[in-house]
Design an enzyme around this catalytic site. Structure first.
Site, short mmCIF file in Angstrom:
data_model
loop_
_atom_site.label_atom_id
_atom_site.label_comp_id
_atom_site.label_asym_id
_atom_site.label_seq_id
_atom_site.Cartn_x
_atom_site.Cartn_y
_atom_site.Cartn_z
N LYS A 130 47.10 14.16 -27.37
CA LYS A 130 47.01 13.74 -28.96
C LYS A 130 47.29 15.14 -29.56
O LYS A 130 46.56 15.67 -29.20
CB LYS A 130 45.36 12.94 -28.71
CG LYS A 130 45.57 11.66 -28.17
CD LYS A 130 44.73 10.97 -28.15
CE LYS A 130 44.38 9.76 -27.31
NZ LYS A 130 45.93 8.66 -28.52
N ARG A 136 47.24 1.01 -20.22
CA ARG A 136 48.37 -0.41 -20.20
C ARG A 136 47.95 0.29 -18.99
O ARG A 136 49.20 -0.68 -17.52
CB ARG A 136 49.20 -0.35 -20.83
CG ARG A 136 50.65 0.37 -21.18
CD ARG A 136 51.07 0.69 -22.01
NE ARG A 136 50.74 0.55 -23.32
CZ ARG A 136 51.71 1.05 -24.28
NH1 ARG A 136 52.58 0.33 -24.14
NH2 ARG A 136 50.76 0.70 -25.63
N1 BES Z 1 43.08 4.75 -26.35
C1 BES Z 1 44.44 4.75 -27.63
C2 BES Z 1 44.64 3.80 -28.81
C3 BES Z 1 43.23 4.26 -29.55
C4 BES Z 1 43.52 4.70 -30.46
C5 BES Z 1 42.56 3.62 -29.41
C6 BES Z 1 42.79 4.96 -32.12
C7 BES Z 1 41.86 3.56 -30.59
C8 BES Z 1 41.93 4.07 -31.24
C9 BES Z 1 45.44 4.53 -26.35
O1 BES Z 1 45.56 4.50 -25.06
C10 BES Z 1 47.00 5.33 -27.11
O2 BES Z 1 47.05 6.75 -26.66
N2 BES Z 1 48.04 3.85 -27.50
C11 BES Z 1 48.80 4.78 -27.99
C12 BES Z 1 50.04 4.19 -27.48
C13 BES Z 1 51.50 5.15 -27.78
C14 BES Z 1 51.83 6.35 -27.70
C15 BES Z 1 52.63 3.95 -27.48
C16 BES Z 1 48.60 5.01 -29.87
O3 BES Z 1 48.54 4.04 -30.11
O4 BES Z 1 49.63 5.56 -29.83
ZN ZN Z 2 46.28 7.10 -25.01
#
Ligand code: BES
Ligand code: ZN
Ligand code: ZN
Length: 461
Positions: A235, A309
């Site tokens: 991230k 997921r």
């Molecule tokens: N934990 C995150 C989602 C999230 C984002 C929760 C902001 C709370 C606040 C999740 O694991 C994630 O990173 N999802 C990605 C998915 C993408 C790579 C398809 C996302 O939402 O960017």
């Molecule tokens: Zn994630």
């Protein structure tokens, strides 16, 4: 905090007042009775808040604001209960005080002030019930908030398991905890891959409350990423902050489990938690890896940040294999940023194949002043998860509809017979917000706990 039901005396104490609708009463102070308008009269030791009408949401916000303001001034105040026989409103009225009194001060040298006592006048019988139920629910919410707000170096998977053990011990629940060796050996390849690089080892946690005469059997699955760095698909710095909150689904499940016995609910409830970190390292799982989940499906990893997921897929498989004949299976997860984009940060997304259950979630949410909105599956979106090398991809090929495609990914791990029983709840927005809002403080809110406790109460009837 303690509640005392008594007639309206105690001359010298602080007093709070909720004004419903337009009243001239405090006109001299320029008080216009606009919704959520407040007035603090220091000399009279009085705090006034206006709401435009008496409903479940307004009352919860009003009492929370009263508690938040008055805890800085006094330890005790008196208030008249709203004149209603609507038990949801009375419960929210009481809950609001406990939720508004919450402040996360674990890491501060200067500790927060708290209320000790609220003296309430009103219908004694109704208030007694409301106080009993609301106290259990609000304490469960604050318990969840504390877990989510705690830093990742303090709450890691083994600690989540310890918390679950404690909840189990205190309530006489069954509690099974599985480690990384079990995950690997038993073929939970998706969950195991996410956990691989972390120095904190993963845990699959299974709690069960089994009252003898249970009317229904419900499974709750929670995403418990005690930290989500994104993994090798790291991230960006700004997006990593707050990712201690990626354990909010699991923490909500723990809060709900803590309360079900205390509330005496006549429902068998199973809490299943996938607790792990998502980290980087020489042993990390990679984009291009192909994983095999417990149900045998193969998954092409194209983004290691879509880890929730993967963990949930295996937890859902575990649940369906180990728990037979359940009526409902819900999963709670801070699953996608896309859900926050779609609905804003205050609303959770509700997905699944059963319209009745999805509507029930929305309705029960209204009763406890939590926001839920259905996000519809359709026949076109599943195609976006197609993989050329495995059965399915862990991300969609389009940048649109990410909350729904994540839900559709999970549905691949729900057996045909269970499709109608399953509901996915994406709490990525409301679980953790970096400002206070409504009856919630800065940070963790405990999203999902109140709605699910209200829903469990509803379905036992
Ligand atoms: N934990 C995150 C989602 C999230 C984002 C929760 C902001 C709370 C606040 C999740 O694991 C994630 O990173 N999802 C990605 C998915 C993408 C790579 C398809 C996302 O939402 O960017
Ligand atoms: Zn994630
Ligand atoms: Zn995540």
């Amino acid at each position: 905090m303690e509640f005392e039901i008594s007639s309206y005396k105690k001359e010298d104490s602080w007093e709070a007042e909720i004004i419903i609708g337009k009243k001239d009463k405090y006109k001299e102070f320029g008080f216009k009775c606009e919704n959520e308008e407040t007035l603090l009269l220091l000399e009279r030791k009085k705090f006034i808040i206006a709401i435009d009408k008496l409903d479940e949401e307004n009352i919860k916000i009003a009492s929370a604001k009263i508690a938040k303001t008055l805890k800085e001034k006094t330890e005790c105040f008196k208030i008249r209960a709203p004149k209603t026989r609507n038990i949801d409103i009375l419960e929210n009225f009481i809950e609001g005080f406990i939720l508004g009194d919450y402040e996360f001060d674990k890491y501060k040298s200067k500790k927060a002030k708290h209320l000790k006592k609220v003296i309430i006048s009103g219908n004694e019988e109704l208030l007694q019930t409301a106080i009993r139920v609301a106290t259990i629910r609000a304490k469960a919410i604050n318990f969840t908030r504390d877990i989510v707000n705690s830093m990742p170096d303090e709450i890691y998977p083994v600690v989540m398991a310890d918390i679950a053990k404690k909840v189990a011990k205190e309530n006489g629940y069954e509690c099974n905890i599985y480690d990384e060796k079990y995950l690997k050996k038993e073929g939970y390849g998706a969950f195991y891959a996410v956990a691989k690089a972390s120095s904190h080892k993963p845990r699959l946690i299974h709690l069960a409350y089994k009252p003898k005469s249970a009317k229904k059997r419900v499974v709750l699955v929670g995403k418990g990423l005690t930290y989500d760095s994104g993994g090798l698909s790291l991230k960006p710095a700004d997006f990593m902050v707050t990712m201690k909150s990626d354990k909010s689904g699991a923490s909500a499940v723990l809060g709900i489990m803590k309360a079900v016995k205390e509330l005496g609910l006549d429902v068998e409830v199973h809490g299943i938690i996938g607790a792990t970190e998502n980290m980087i390292g020489g042993n990390a799982y990679k984009p291009d890896d192909v994983l095999t989940a417990k149900n045998g499906k193969t998954i092409e990893v194209r983004n290691t940040d879509a880890e929730g997921r993967l963990v949930l897929a295996d937890c859902l498989c575990y649940a369906q294999e180990h728990i037979k004949d359940f009526d409902y299976i819900f999963d709670f997860a801070t699953l996608t940023g896309a859900c926050v984009v779609a609905l804003g940060e205050y609303t959770s997304g509700v997905m699944g194949y059963n319209d009745k259950t999805k509507n029930l979630v929305v309705e029960m949410g209204k009763k406890v002043a939590e926001l839920y909105a259905p996000l519809p599956f359709n026949r076109y979106l599943p195609k976006l998860l197609k993989s050329n090398v495995a059965d399915i991809c862990n991300i969609a090929s389009s940048r649109y509809g990410g909350a729904i495609t994540a839900g559709l990914f999970l549905s691949e791990f729900i057996e045909e017979d269970n499709k109608d029983k399953w509901t996915h709840i994406d709490i990525a927005g409301p679980a953790f917000v970096e400002k206070d809002w409504g009856y919630n403080p800065h940070g963790a809110t405990g999203a999902g706990v109140d709605m699910m406790l209200r829903l469990l109460y509803e379905i036992q009837k």
